[in-house]
Design a protein around this motif. Structure first.
Motif, PDB file in Angstrom:
ATOM      1  N   ALA A  88      -8.991   5.935   7.666  1.00 25.95           N
ATOM      2  CA  ALA A  88     -10.914   7.054   8.429  1.00 25.95           C
ATOM      3  C   ALA A  88     -10.663   8.079   8.441  1.00 25.95           C
ATOM      4  CB  ALA A  88     -10.847   6.173   9.639  1.00 25.95           C
ATOM      5  N   ALA A  89      -9.663   8.361   8.995  1.00 25.14           N
ATOM      6  CA  ALA A  89      -9.448   9.968   9.973  1.00 25.14           C
ATOM      7  C   ALA A  89      -8.656  10.680   8.755  1.00 25.14           C
ATOM      8  CB  ALA A  89      -7.887   9.870  10.441  1.00 25.14           C
ATOM      9  N   ALA A  90      -8.135  10.357   7.324  1.00 22.66           N
ATOM     10  CA  ALA A  90      -7.879  11.580   6.536  1.00 22.66           C
ATOM     11  C   ALA A  90      -9.421  11.312   5.959  1.00 22.66           C
ATOM     12  CB  ALA A  90      -6.877  10.360   5.304  1.00 22.66           C
ATOM     13  N   SER A  91     -10.499  10.148   5.730  1.00 25.31           N
ATOM     14  CA  SER A  91     -11.269  10.545   5.335  1.00 25.31           C
ATOM     15  C   SER A  91     -12.440  11.658   5.545  1.00 25.31           C
ATOM     16  CB  SER A  91     -12.171   9.311   4.811  1.00 25.31           C
ATOM     17  OG  SER A  91     -11.701   8.471   4.081  1.00 25.31           O
ATOM     18  N   LEU A  92     -12.307  11.265   6.774  1.00 27.91           N
ATOM     19  CA  LEU A  92     -13.268  12.912   7.743  1.00 27.91           C
ATOM     20  C   LEU A  92     -12.760  13.749   7.624  1.00 27.91           C
ATOM     21  CD1 LEU A  92     -15.615  13.041   9.856  1.00 27.91           C
ATOM     22  CD2 LEU A  92     -13.578  12.365  11.640  1.00 27.91           C
ATOM     23  N   ALA A  93     -11.300  14.117   7.182  1.00 27.37           N
ATOM     24  CA  ALA A  93     -11.045  15.380   6.543  1.00 27.37           C
ATOM     25  C   ALA A  93     -11.260  15.993   5.308  1.00 27.37           C
ATOM     26  CB  ALA A  93      -9.697  15.186   7.539  1.00 27.37           C
ATOM     27  N   ARG A 149     -23.113  15.245  -2.897  1.00 26.47           N
ATOM     28  CA  ARG A 149     -21.539  14.470  -2.975  1.00 26.47           C
ATOM     29  C   ARG A 149     -21.330  14.894  -1.422  1.00 26.47           C
ATOM     30  NH1 ARG A 149     -18.377  16.954  -5.873  1.00 26.47           N
ATOM     31  NH2 ARG A 149     -17.602  18.333  -5.295  1.00 26.47           N
ATOM     32  N   SER A 150     -21.908  16.207  -0.706  1.00 33.05           N
ATOM     33  CA  SER A 150     -21.680  16.462   0.629  1.00 33.05           C
ATOM     34  C   SER A 150     -22.096  15.400   1.319  1.00 33.05           C
ATOM     35  CB  SER A 150     -21.329  17.676   0.895  1.00 33.05           C
ATOM     36  OG  SER A 150     -20.520  18.151   2.779  1.00 33.05           O
ATOM     37  N   LEU A 151     -23.137  14.930   1.364  1.00 36.17           N
ATOM     38  CA  LEU A 151     -24.164  14.136   2.009  1.00 36.17           C
ATOM     39  C   LEU A 151     -23.397  13.034   1.896  1.00 36.17           C
ATOM     40  CD1 LEU A 151     -27.005  13.830   3.477  1.00 36.17           C
ATOM     41  CD2 LEU A 151     -27.780  13.826   1.085  1.00 36.17           C
ATOM     42  N   LEU A 152     -23.731  12.104   0.482  1.00 37.15           N
ATOM     43  CA  LEU A 152     -23.789  11.251   0.384  1.00 37.15           C
ATOM     44  C   LEU A 152     -21.934  10.282   1.473  1.00 37.15           C
ATOM     45  CD1 LEU A 152     -23.311  10.293  -3.463  1.00 37.15           C
ATOM     46  CD2 LEU A 152     -25.256   9.812  -1.138  1.00 37.15           C
ATOM     47  N   HIS A 153     -20.736  11.666   1.377  1.00 36.07           N
ATOM     48  CA  HIS A 153     -19.145  11.088   2.558  1.00 36.07           C
ATOM     49  C   HIS A 153     -19.943  11.176   3.921  1.00 36.07           C
ATOM     50  CE1 HIS A 153     -16.437  13.214  -1.193  1.00 36.07           C
ATOM     51  NE2 HIS A 153     -17.350  11.434  -1.042  1.00 36.07           N
ATOM     52  N   TRP A 154     -21.071  12.367   4.321  1.00 41.80           N
ATOM     53  CA  TRP A 154     -21.537  11.929   5.832  1.00 41.80           C
ATOM     54  C   TRP A 154     -22.002  11.251   6.061  1.00 41.80           C
ATOM     55  CZ3 TRP A 154     -19.042  14.660   8.564  1.00 41.80           C
ATOM     56  CH2 TRP A 154     -18.115  15.988   8.714  1.00 41.80           C
ATOM     57  N   ILE A 204       4.329  18.784  -2.424  1.00 40.61           N
ATOM     58  CA  ILE A 204       2.599  18.808  -2.501  1.00 40.61           C
ATOM     59  C   ILE A 204       2.236  19.673  -1.229  1.00 40.61           C
ATOM     60  CG2 ILE A 204       2.530  17.185  -4.321  1.00 40.61           C
ATOM     61  CD1 ILE A 204       2.094  15.036  -2.047  1.00 40.61           C
ATOM     62  N   ASP A 205       1.190  19.703  -0.720  1.00 39.40           N
ATOM     63  CA  ASP A 205       0.672  19.804   1.009  1.00 39.40           C
ATOM     64  C   ASP A 205       0.892  18.994   1.991  1.00 39.40           C
ATOM     65  OD1 ASP A 205      -2.051  20.091   2.679  1.00 39.40           O
ATOM     66  OD2 ASP A 205      -0.982  22.161   2.120  1.00 39.40           O
ATOM     67  N   TRP A 206       1.013  18.602   2.603  1.00 41.55           N
ATOM     68  CA  TRP A 206       1.596  17.990   4.179  1.00 41.55           C
ATOM     69  C   TRP A 206      -0.043  17.007   3.709  1.00 41.55           C
ATOM     70  CZ3 TRP A 206      -1.477  17.137   7.683  1.00 41.55           C
ATOM     71  CH2 TRP A 206      -2.502  17.588   8.406  1.00 41.55           C
ATOM     72  N   TYR A 207      -0.489  17.453   3.422  1.00 38.92           N
ATOM     73  CA  TYR A 207      -2.102  17.230   4.542  1.00 38.92           C
ATOM     74  C   TYR A 207      -2.200  15.815   2.541  1.00 38.92           C
ATOM     75  CZ  TYR A 207      -7.310  15.846   4.322  1.00 38.92           C
ATOM     76  OH  TYR A 207      -8.182  15.416   4.532  1.00 38.92           O
ATOM     77  N   ASP A 208      -1.975  16.125   1.480  1.00 43.04           N
ATOM     78  CA  ASP A 208      -1.722  15.437   0.542  1.00 43.04           C
ATOM     79  C   ASP A 208      -0.640  14.137   0.059  1.00 43.04           C
ATOM     80  OD1 ASP A 208      -3.716  16.062  -0.722  1.00 43.04           O
ATOM     81  OD2 ASP A 208      -2.794  17.818  -2.198  1.00 43.04           O
ATOM     82  N   ALA A 209       0.493  14.718   0.700  1.00 42.76           N
ATOM     83  CA  ALA A 209       1.176  13.629   1.692  1.00 42.76           C
ATOM     84  C   ALA A 209       0.939  12.884   2.274  1.00 42.76           C
ATOM     85  CB  ALA A 209       2.512  14.431   1.339  1.00 42.76           C
ATOM     86  N   THR A 212     -14.053  14.427   4.310  1.00 51.11           N
ATOM     87  CA  THR A 212     -15.544  15.844   4.164  1.00 51.11           C
ATOM     88  C   THR A 212     -15.924  16.848   4.621  1.00 51.11           C
ATOM     89  OG1 THR A 212     -16.018  13.055   4.254  1.00 51.11           O
ATOM     90  CG2 THR A 212     -17.467  14.317   5.024  1.00 51.11           C
ATOM     91  N   TRP A 213     -14.673  17.086   6.184  1.00 52.13           N
ATOM     92  CA  TRP A 213     -15.556  18.078   6.431  1.00 52.13           C
ATOM     93  C   TRP A 213     -14.623  19.355   5.294  1.00 52.13           C
ATOM     94  CZ3 TRP A 213     -17.551  19.303  10.807  1.00 52.13           C
ATOM     95  CH2 TRP A 213     -16.886  20.490  11.512  1.00 52.13           C
ATOM     96  N   ARG A 214     -14.164  18.728   4.715  1.00 45.31           N
ATOM     97  CA  ARG A 214     -13.727  20.335   3.944  1.00 45.31           C
ATOM     98  C   ARG A 214     -13.997  19.676   2.811  1.00 45.31           C
ATOM     99  NH1 ARG A 214      -6.266  19.448   4.168  1.00 45.31           N
ATOM    100  NH2 ARG A 214      -6.871  21.322   2.458  1.00 45.31           N
ATOM    101  N   GLY A 215     -15.123  19.288   2.314  1.00 41.89           N
ATOM    102  CA  GLY A 215     -15.464  19.381   1.300  1.00 41.89           C
ATOM    103  C   GLY A 215     -14.534  18.922  -0.287  1.00 41.89           C
ATOM    104  N   GLU A 216     -14.133  18.180  -0.059  1.00 41.32           N
ATOM    105  CA  GLU A 216     -13.454  17.408  -1.372  1.00 41.32           C
ATOM    106  C   GLU A 216     -13.928  16.539  -1.628  1.00 41.32           C
ATOM    107  OE1 GLU A 216      -8.693  16.746  -0.288  1.00 41.32           O
ATOM    108  OE2 GLU A 216      -8.703  18.325   0.766  1.00 41.32           O
ATOM    109  N   LEU A 217     -13.295  15.926  -3.089  1.00 44.42           N
ATOM    110  CA  LEU A 217     -13.931  15.104  -4.366  1.00 44.42           C
ATOM    111  C   LEU A 217     -14.380  14.114  -3.569  1.00 44.42           C
ATOM    112  CD1 LEU A 217     -13.112  16.780  -7.953  1.00 44.42           C
ATOM    113  CD2 LEU A 217     -14.873  16.769  -6.569  1.00 44.42           C
ATOM    114  N   HIS A 218     -13.110  13.825  -3.058  1.00 42.26           N
ATOM    115  CA  HIS A 218     -13.152  11.927  -2.634  1.00 42.26           C
ATOM    116  C   HIS A 218     -12.644  11.968  -1.104  1.00 42.26           C
ATOM    117  CE1 HIS A 218     -12.073  11.554  -6.962  1.00 42.26           C
ATOM    118  NE2 HIS A 218     -11.045  12.672  -6.792  1.00 42.26           N
ATOM    119  N   ALA A 219     -13.027  10.460  -0.499  1.00 39.41           N
ATOM    120  CA  ALA A 219     -13.022  10.432   0.874  1.00 39.41           C
ATOM    121  C   ALA A 219     -12.896   8.543   0.078  1.00 39.41           C
ATOM    122  CB  ALA A 219     -14.450  10.388   1.176  1.00 39.41           C
ATOM    123  N   TYR A 220     -12.534   7.442   1.060  1.00 38.59           N
ATOM    124  CA  TYR A 220     -12.111   6.457   1.547  1.00 38.59           C
ATOM    125  C   TYR A 220     -12.278   5.717   2.307  1.00 38.59           C
ATOM    126  CZ  TYR A 220      -8.977   9.232  -1.269  1.00 38.59           C
ATOM    127  OH  TYR A 220      -8.179   9.914  -2.481  1.00 38.59           O
TER     128      TYR A 220
END
Length: 581
Positions: free
Chosen positions: A255-260, A206-211, A448-453, A262-270
């Protein structure tokens, strides 16, 4: 000056042209800063005209030439046209036109001179027409206020305008193609992640596909988003917002949130959402540019017809000479051959026959004209040649007037366009406020966490994308005006389109019969069973094919090809002569 002072000066935008003020620049009594004395003088002229509010209403286009008064005015006298009443007219191209507020400014600045009879600026074609009474040499002086305001004026050249429009259109198409390529490929990668679900794919895969998605999406967003980013930056640098501001913020944050993520290894990117949004927005921009380009081409085609050379008859010698439409004067005798388009307005002196006026009037049936009848440019002579005494030609003729009507129709704003413009001014601040409230609501109230907000706030910006509000109404209006013009209908006001939606009865001033404008012979089937009738019908069709008359053409097209004689019509002792009427 301290280092901080120098940085502050460099960060200030000129209050007139929007370019950075280098050094101290120039300041007025109100403290507004200008990059040069020319811009300061232009601002003084704007105040003298009573248009102080223009700077708050206008939107600077970062892709256009900045309105800085640093250009010399070219020689214009040779491009002035003078009619028999002593009225002078000149058409100019305007470089540096930014928005509708510039149109008002240019017209007001030039019309402030009492000698100017008319000053009309068309934003779609960027064409300025100025008319005045007096000497032709006044042209430079009368249009000089527009040059002082920072606009560059050149003699109108349709080919140069078309080349500039084509370059801008190609840039938009390249951006759309890049966005489409990125959106399609990122979507393919995303489908694999979606299909696997939360637990069906390993973290490394999944991380490979996100990158891989990031590697495709980020350069594409940086390139394809330039039309929006430039416009948004231009508005923000002047302390204003426009429709491109929420679009740019939403795409960049996504784009910035999706890059973050991906960097953090989360399930979803946009990345797919950001590229797909840009792709659809650019489709709208390309369609809008194409619709406006078609409107300009419609006007250019009419102008080209109005400027076709005219055959002028010298009654003393009987000789014919070809003159440019601009050199034809009232009182001259124009000869129009059969099959030729009439290039002047006037009265028939000699000859009679039918003319096709469908381009001018929309009437499909030919009209019979005889000496003494008035004819207008754009009609096609179907019968014998006509000698016409010229009343008007070129820019003073009917075709040129039709082009001006189309330009005026495209320039006027319909009620819904004006409503969209009013809503758009409040739209961007409202969307930004809604996104900000969403962020603080989820972060401060829900906890919730500011990042999710922030992700929720970005979703608000994306969902409320104003592409339809910004593009749909103007593009529809321009496309409708152009399409109607091609069908022989002149739209003098866009309000007519809105009123047409409320029409429930149509009253036709006809003889009780509606036609398609394409004659078609009937009863031919009864003749096909008789061999002699078939032969006569074939010979008639062969003769009819030699005529440009609509009824002859209808007969030639209706008869089957196998009925036509092998020998051309006219051989073997038979011939036909087309008579007028």
């Amino acid at each position: 000056m301290t280092g901080a002072g120098r940085e502050d000066a460099a960060a200030v935008a000129c209050a007139h042209c929007g370019q950075p003020v280098i050094g101290r620049g120039t300041a007025d009594a109100a403290g507004k800063r200008y990059c040069c004395t020319g811009c300061a003088a232009a601002a003084d002229l704007v105040r003298e005209l009573g248009l102080d509010g223009l700077y708050a209403r206008r939107t600077l286009d970062p892709t256009a030439r900045p309105p800085r008064p640093d250009e010399e005015l070219p020689e214009l006298v040779s491009h002035v046209r003078t009619d028999d009443r002593g009225r002078n007219t000149i058409d100019l191209m305007v470089d540096g036109l930014q928005c509708a507020a510039c149109v008002q400014l240019i017209e007001r600045a030039i019309a402030a001179d009492d000698r100017v009879a008319d000053a009309r600026m068309n934003m779609t074609t960027r064409r300025l027409r100025v008319a005045w009474q007096g000497a032709p040499e006044l042209a430079d002086r009368l249009v000089n206020p527009a040059v002082r305001l920072g606009y560059r004026l050149l003699p109108y050249d349709a080919e140069r305008m078309a080349a500039a429009d084509d370059a801008q259109g190609r840039e938009l198409i390249r951006a759309m193609a890049v966005a489409g390529f990125a959106a399609g490929n990122v979507m393919l990668l995303s489908i694999g992640i979606w299909a696997a679900g939360d637990a069906g794919m390993g973290e490394a895969t999944r991380s490979l596909l996100h990158w891989a998605s990031a590697l495709i999406a980020l350069p594409a967003i940086a390139y394809a988003g330039r039309p929006f980013f430039k416009s948004a930056w231009s508005a923000l640098s002047r302390g204003r917002t426009n429709m491109d501001v929420p679009i740019s913020i939403g795409v960049i944050l996504t784009a910035a949130a999706s890059l973050a993520h991906t960097w953090r290894g989360e399930l979803h990117a946009y990345f797919d959402s950001a590229t797909m949004l840009l792709f659809f927005l650019l489709i709208g921009r390309v369609l809008d540019a194409r619709a406006r380009g078609q409107a300009r081409r419609t006007v250019a085609e009419l102008i080209a017809l109005a400027r076709q050379p005219v055959s002028i008859l010298d009654e003393a010698t009987g000789a014919l000479r070809r003159l440019a439409a601009s050199d034809v004067r009232p009182g001259m005798i124009a000869r129009v051959a059969a099959g030729e388009r009439i290039g002047v307005d006037g009265v028939v002196l000699r000859g009679q026959g039918e003319i096709d006026q469908s381009l001018v009037t929309g009437e499909s049936l030919p009209r019979m004209v005889v000496p003494g009848d008035r004819v207008t440019g754009g009609a096609v002579v179907l019968g014998a040649p006509l000698d016409i005494r010229v009343d008007a030609a070129g820019e003073d003729g009917q075709l040129a007037e039709m082009a001006r009507l189309i330009e005026a129709a495209e320039q006027r704003r319909a009620g819904r366009v004006a409503f969209a413009d009013r809503v758009s001014r409040a739209y961007a601040p409202t969307v930004h406020l809604a996104a900000l409230l969403t962020f603080f609501g989820w972060w401060a109230l829900v906890g919730i966490d500011w990042y999710d907000a922030l992700s929720h706030a970005v979703a608000v910006l994306i969902i409320t994308c104003p592409c339809a509000l910004a593009l749909a109404v103007p593009a529809t209006q321009v496309a409708a005006a152009s399409a109607l013009a091609r069908r022989g209908v002149l739209l003098q006001s866009p309000l007519a389109l809105e009123r047409l939606g409320q029409v429930d009865h149509v009253v036709l001033d006809k003889t009780g019969t509606l036609t398609l404008g394409r004659p078609r012979p009937v009863g031919l089937e009864a003749l096909l069973g008789d061999a002699d009738a078939r032969a006569r019908l074939g010979r008639a069709a062969a003769l009819a094919a030699m005529s440009r008359h609509p009824l002859s053409q209808a007969l030639a097209q209706a008869v089957p090809a196998d009925l036509l004689p092998v020998a051309p019509a006219g051989e073997g002792g038979e011939t036909a002569v087309e008579q007028a009427g």
